[in-house]
Motif scaffolding. Structure first.
Motif, short mmCIF file in Angstrom:
data_model
loop_
_atom_site.label_atom_id
_atom_site.label_comp_id
_atom_site.label_asym_id
_atom_site.label_seq_id
_atom_site.Cartn_x
_atom_site.Cartn_y
_atom_site.Cartn_z
N PHE A 1 11.78 -11.58 -18.40
CA PHE A 1 12.58 -12.77 -18.13
C PHE A 1 14.05 -12.48 -18.39
O PHE A 1 14.92 -12.76 -17.55
CB PHE A 1 12.05 -13.90 -19.02
N ALA A 2 14.35 -11.88 -19.54
CA ALA A 2 15.74 -11.55 -19.88
C ALA A 2 16.32 -10.53 -18.90
O ALA A 2 17.48 -10.66 -18.47
CB ALA A 2 15.80 -11.01 -21.31
N TRP A 3 15.54 -9.54 -18.53
CA TRP A 3 16.02 -8.53 -17.58
C TRP A 3 16.33 -9.15 -16.22
O TRP A 3 17.32 -8.81 -15.59
CB TRP A 3 14.98 -7.42 -17.43
N CYS A 4 15.47 -10.07 -15.77
CA CYS A 4 15.73 -10.76 -14.49
C CYS A 4 17.04 -11.53 -14.55
O CYS A 4 17.82 -11.53 -13.59
CB CYS A 4 14.58 -11.69 -14.16
N LEU A 5 17.28 -12.19 -15.67
CA LEU A 5 18.51 -12.97 -15.81
C LEU A 5 19.74 -12.07 -15.82
O LEU A 5 20.78 -12.40 -15.23
CB LEU A 5 18.46 -13.81 -17.08
N GLN A 6 19.62 -10.93 -16.48
CA GLN A 6 20.73 -9.98 -16.50
C GLN A 6 21.04 -9.47 -15.10
O GLN A 6 22.20 -9.31 -14.71
CB GLN A 6 20.41 -8.83 -17.45
N GLU A 7 19.98 -9.19 -14.32
CA GLU A 7 20.17 -8.74 -12.95
C GLU A 7 20.78 -9.84 -12.10
O GLU A 7 21.64 -9.59 -11.25
CB GLU A 7 18.83 -8.29 -12.36
N ALA B 1 13.13 -14.74 -11.89
CA ALA B 1 13.60 -15.37 -13.12
C ALA B 1 13.06 -16.79 -13.25
O ALA B 1 12.68 -17.23 -14.35
CB ALA B 1 15.13 -15.37 -13.16
N ILE B 2 13.01 -17.52 -12.14
CA ILE B 2 12.45 -18.87 -12.17
C ILE B 2 10.98 -18.82 -12.56
O ILE B 2 10.52 -19.60 -13.40
CB ILE B 2 12.63 -19.55 -10.80
N ASN B 3 10.24 -17.89 -11.96
CA ASN B 3 8.83 -17.75 -12.31
C ASN B 3 8.65 -17.37 -13.78
O ASN B 3 7.81 -17.93 -14.49
CB ASN B 3 8.16 -16.68 -11.44
N LEU C 1 17.20 -22.60 -10.84
CA LEU C 1 17.18 -21.65 -11.95
C LEU C 1 17.86 -22.27 -13.17
O LEU C 1 17.34 -22.17 -14.29
CB LEU C 1 17.86 -20.35 -11.55
N HIS C 2 19.00 -22.90 -12.98
CA HIS C 2 19.68 -23.56 -14.09
C HIS C 2 18.77 -24.61 -14.73
O HIS C 2 18.70 -24.72 -15.96
CB HIS C 2 20.98 -24.21 -13.61
N HIS C 3 18.10 -25.37 -13.88
CA HIS C 3 17.22 -26.43 -14.40
C HIS C 3 16.07 -25.83 -15.20
O HIS C 3 15.73 -26.31 -16.29
CB HIS C 3 16.69 -27.27 -13.24
N GLU C 4 15.46 -24.75 -14.68
CA GLU C 4 14.35 -24.11 -15.39
C GLU C 4 14.81 -23.50 -16.72
O GLU C 4 14.09 -23.54 -17.72
CB GLU C 4 13.71 -23.03 -14.52
N LEU C 5 16.02 -22.95 -16.74
CA LEU C 5 16.53 -22.35 -17.97
C LEU C 5 16.75 -23.42 -19.04
O LEU C 5 16.47 -23.18 -20.23
CB LEU C 5 17.84 -21.61 -17.69
N LEU C 6 17.25 -24.56 -18.64
CA LEU C 6 17.45 -25.64 -19.61
C LEU C 6 16.11 -26.18 -20.10
O LEU C 6 15.96 -26.52 -21.28
CB LEU C 6 18.29 -26.75 -18.99
N ASN C 7 15.13 -26.25 -19.21
CA ASN C 7 13.78 -26.62 -19.64
C ASN C 7 13.23 -25.61 -20.64
O ASN C 7 12.63 -25.98 -21.65
CB ASN C 7 12.84 -26.70 -18.43
#
Length: 709
Positions: free
Chosen positions: A81-87, A105-107, A175-181
Motif C-alpha cells: 500500500f505504501a509503495w503504491c502511494l509512493q509511486e 493503491a485504492i484496492n 483515492l483521496h477519499h479511500e485514504l481518509l477512510n
C-alpha cells in the motif's frame, strides 16, 4: 472466502469470480507469500466489482485473524500500500498522468481498511499484538524495504504525503477519499481506550502521524481545510458510498470509472445557496473529521525524574514518575495558520518561513457560515477562534458578522433539538467573541430586516446585538426549566456582561427580556430561600433533613451570584450607555417593583442603589410632566428619550466593569477526544463495533454488527 480453488486461476480463461475467490482466499489463508512475490500485484490488480455478502467478509476476517501471526499478510499489504502511494506521488510529479498504481493503491487501501478495522475491533491486548504489523526477521525482503522504519510509520508517511502533496482531481478523488477512510480506521484505536489518556495507551498509527516532519504536517492541515472549503463532490447518483459495503454495493474500481465523469470541484470563491445537492460532499466532511481527530489528539508520556532526598546529609536521589503531554504538531499548524491574502510578519518585522500554513480566510469564513448548522463545523470554528489569533482577528474585523452569528443563534434557539455539547461550543464561541470591545460595538450597528426562524414574536429591523441578548436570555430560561446546568448559565451571563457597557439602542423586546430575566431568577432565588428555611425548621426535629439545607444553601448561593451578575449587567448599561438605551430605562421603570424586595439585601444593595438613582431621576421627570390625559407607552418613552439627553450620571457609583474570559480546562483532551469520535460515529462517517468502544458510553443494540454500518 468460502471454498478456495485448489489451483491458481490467473489465466485468461479464468472467471473473474473464481480468480477473486482464489486471491482473497489465499490472502486470508495459511500460506505465507513473501513480500516480493508477484502474488501481491495480482491481488491489487483485481477489479473489486464483485458482490461479497457480509457473512463471507466477516468469515474472511476471522480466518485472517487466525493466520496473520504466521503469514503477516496484513503487514505485507500495508507495505505494498505504501509503495503504491509512493509511486503515485512520484508519477504525478513527473508525468502528471495517474498510473495504474492509483488503482492498486485504492484496492490496497480498501482491503487494508476492512481487515485492519476487524482486527482493531476484536483486539484483546492493549499493545495491539494481534495486528502483527511487522515482517518476520528471517524472511527475505526486497532491497527497497528498510527494517529500520516501522510499518505504521512507513504507511502514515506515505498516506499523509499523498494527501498533502497530490491535488484533488477527478482522477484522484476516490483515492483521496479511500485514504481518509483508511486514516479513520487506523486512528480508531482511540475508541478502545478510556476517556483519560494515560502513558500506557498505544495508538500505533496516529502516534506515527504525530512524528512526521512539520512541513508535511502543514501541507496536510492545509489540504484537509481546502477539501472542506472547496467541497469537491460527486453528482447525486454517485454520492452514496460507504467504506464497508455489503449486499449489491459496486466495487472500488467500478466506482472510479462512474464517478470520475461526474466529478465537480468548486473554486474557492464559489458558494452554493440552499441546494441540498451542494451539501453532499463526502470528501469535505471526512476531511473535517480527520482534521478534528488529528488536532485534538494528545499523547501522554511518562518521564522518570530524579528527586534529591530531603536528608541533606545524603546525596541519594529518589526516582519519581511524572506524566506530561507531548506537543501536537497538527494543532500547532492550525494555530499558526495565516491568511493567504496577508503576509504575516512577526513583532520584529521578520516574515515567517515557508512552513506557515496559508489559507483563504475569506473562503473559510463563508464556508463556516453556510454549514454551522452542522456540529462538526461548530467544533472547527471553536478550534480556530480559540487557537488561531489571526483568524479570530479576521472574524472580528468582518462587517458581516451575521454570517457566523445567525446560524449559531438559530442553534441556540432550537436548543431542544441539539446536543448539549453543541450548545456549549456555540456559547463558548460567543464568549470568546464578546471579549473584544469592537465586536460588542459592531453587532449593534448591524440591522436585521427580519428573523424568520424566531416564532414567538415578529422581529423586524432588529439589531444583531439585540437578537443576541434575546437568544442568550432565552437560553438561560430554557436551561432553568430543562437542563439546569450551572456552566451553561455562567457562559450566557458572562457573554451578556461583556456586552453590557457597549450596548447601543437595545430594542424594546430585548430590554424587556433583560428585566424579566432578573424577575425570573429572583423568584427562583426567593423560593429556594423559603424552602431552605422550611427544611431547616423541620431539621430541628428530624436529623434526616440535615443534608437538604446544605444542598439548598449551595443552590441559593449560585442563584445569588447569578442575580448579582444580572444587576451588574444592568448597572453597566445604565452607567456607560444610558443615553443610548431609552428602552432599557423604560423596561426598568415598567417593572421597578421587581427590584424592591432586594433593596436591603447585603449582596445586592450597592448595585441596586444605582438602579434606584436612575428610577428616582426619571420618575421625578415623569411627575413633572404629568397631565390630565392617560400615559401611553409612546408618551412615556418620549419623556425618557428627552431626559436621556440631559442625563449626566449624578449620584451613580462607578463599579469595576465585569470582564469574563474563556479559559480551556487543564485537561481538554478528556472532553475533545471522546467528543470528536462521537461525532464521527453518530454521523455514520465511520462505523465501529459498539461493544468494543471504551472511549465514551454507548447504548448497545440487541444485535451488533461488527463490520458494517
Amino acid at each position: 472466502m468460502g471454498a478456495v480453488p485448489s489451483t491458481p486461476r490467473w489465466g485468461s480463461a479464468a472467471r473473474p469470480q473464481d480468480t477473486a475467490e482464489y486471491l482473497i482466499g489465499t490472502f486470508v489463508g495459511e500460506k505465507s507469500f513473501p513480500l516480493g512475490s508477484d502474488y501481491w500485484q495480482k491481488l491489487l490488480e483485481l477489479p473489486l466489482n464483485l458482490q461479497w455478502p457480509a457473512p463471507r467478509v466477516r468469515q474472511a476476517c476471522e480466518v485472517l485473524a487466525q493466520n496473520n501471526y504466521y503469514t503477516r499478510h496484513l503487514a505485507k499489504i500495508l507495505i505494498h500500500f505504501a509503495w503504491c502511494l509512493q509511486e503515485c506521488a512520484f508519477t504525478t510529479f513527473t508525468s502528471g498522468v495517474p498510473p495504474s498504481s492509483y488503482m492498486k493503491a485504492i484496492n490496497a487501501s480498501y482491503i487494508s481498511s476492512v481487515f485492519l478495522k476487524y482486527l482493531i475491533e476484536n483486539t484483546k491486548t492493549a499493545t495491539y499484538e494481534e495486528l502483527h504489523i511487522s515482517v518476520d526477521e528471517n524472511e527475505a525482503v526486497p532491497s527497497n524495504f528498510s527494517r529500520d522504519q516501522s510499518i505504521e510509520s512507513l504507511v502514515m508517511q506515505s498516506v499523509l504525503s499523498l494527501i498533502g502533496k497530490v491535488d484533488v482531481r477527478p482522477t484522484t478523488y476516490l483515492l483521496h477519499h479511500e485514504l481518509l477512510n483508511f486514516m479513520l480506521v487506523a486512528m480508531s484505536t482511540q475508541l478502545l481506550s478510556g476517556p483519560s489518556p494515560g502513558p500506557e495507551d498505544i495508538h500505533p498509527f496516529i502516534d506515527a502521524a504525530m512524528v512526521q516532519e512539520s512541513s508535511l504536517v502543514g501541507l496536510v492541515v492545509r489540504k484537509l481545510l481546502l477539501n472542506y472549503i472547496t467541497r469537491a463532490h460527486f453528482a447525486s447518483s454517485t454520492t452514496s458510498y460507504d467504506l464497508f459495503s455489503e449486499g449489491k454495493q459496486s466495487g472500488v474500481l467500478q466506482r472510479v470509472s462512474s464517478a470520475a465523469a461526474s466529478f465537480v470541484l468548486l473554486p474557492l470563491n464559489y458558494f452554493v445557496g440552499s441546494s441540498a445537492e451542494a451539501t453532499r460532499s463526502p470528501l469535505a466532511y471526512i476531511s473535517l473529521h480527520v482534521l478534528l481527530i488529528l488536532i485534538h489528539y494528545r499523547k501522554c508520556l511518562l518521564e522518570i525524574v530524579k528527586d534529591r532526598s530531603d536528608d541533606g546529609a545524603t546525596s541519594d536521589f529518589l526516582l519519581k514518575e511524572h506524566t506530561y503531554f507531548s506537543e501536537n504538531p497538527y494543532y500547532r499548524a492550525l494555530e499558526n495558520a495565516g491568511d493567504i491574502e496577508f503576509n504575516r510578519v512577526d513583532i520584529e518585522g521578520n516574515a515567517h518561513n515557508g512552513t506557515l500554513v496559508r489559507l483563504p480566510f475569506a473562503s473559510l469564513f463563508d464556508t463556516l457560515g453556510m454549514y454551522l448548522a452542522d456540529e462538526t463545523a461548530v467544533l472547527l470554528l471553536y478550534s480556530l477562534v480559540h487557537g488561531n489569533s489571526d483568524f479570530l482577528e479576521y472574524v472580528l474585523v468582518r462587517t458581516d458578522l451575521d454570517t457566523l452569528l445567525m446560524p449559531m443563534l438559530e442553534t441556540l434557539y432550537n436548543a431542544s433539538k441539539r446536543t448539549s455539547n453543541q450548545i456549549y461550543m456555540v456559547l463558548i464561541i460567543l464568549l470568546i467573541l464578546s471579549q473584544d470591545s469592537s465586536f460588542n460595538g459592531s453587532i449593534h450597528k448591524l440591522i436585521l430586516p427580519s428573523v424568520p426562524w424566531y416564532h414567538e414574536r415578529r422581529l423586524h429591523q432588529t439589531s444583531l446585538g439585540s437578537l443576541l441578548v434575546i437568544i442568550l436570555i432565552r437560553t438561560v430560561k430554557y436551561n432553568l426549566s430543562k437542563l439546569r446546568d450551572v456552566y451553561l448559565h455562567t457562559n450566557c451571563l458572562a457573554t451578556l456582561a461583556n456586552m453590557a457597557p457597549h450596548v447601543h439602542h437595545l430594542s424594546a423586546y430585548a430590554s424587556q427580556r433583560l428585566v424579566s430575566l432578573f424577575d425570573m431568577l429572583s423568584r427562583k432565588y426567593t423560593k429556594l430561600v423559603e424552602l431552605k428555611n422550611d427544611k431547616m425548621h423541620i431539621g430541628n426535629d428530624d436529623s434526616r433533613g440535615d443534608n437538604l439545607p446544605e444542598d439548598m444553601s449551595t443552590e441559593s448561593h449560585i442563584y445569588t451570584d447569578f442575580l448579582r451578575i444580572v444587576l451588574e449587567i444592568l448597572n453597566a448599561i445604565l452607567t456607560y450607555a444610558l443615553p443610548r438605551n431609552p428602552e432599557v430605562v423604560y423596561a426598568i421603570m415598567h417593572r421597578q417593583e421587581v427590584f424592591q424586595p432586594f433593596k436591603n439585601h447585603p449582596r445586592f444593595n450597592e448595585l441596586l442603589e444605582n438602579i434606584f438613582t436612575v428610577l428616582d431621576f426619571f420618575n421625578s421627570r415623569m411627575d413633572a410632566q404629568r397631565t390630565d390625559g392617560e400615559w401611553s407607552v409612546e408618551k412615556v418613552l418620549q419623556v425618557i428619550i428627552v431626559n436621556c439627553r440631559s442625563w449626566r450620571g449624578e449620584g451613580i457609583k462607578m463599579f469595576t466593569q465585569l470582564h469574563f474570559t474563556y479559559e480551556q480546562e487543564s485537561h481538554p483532551e478528556e472532553f475533545f477526544i471522546p467528543y470528536v469520535w462521537q461525532l464521527v460515529i453518530s454521523r455514520r462517517v465511520f462505523s465501529f463495533n459498539p461493544s468494543s468502544i471504551n472511549l465514551f458510553p454507548v447504548d448497545l443494540p440487541a444485535e451488533v454488527s461488527t463490520l458494517f454500518p
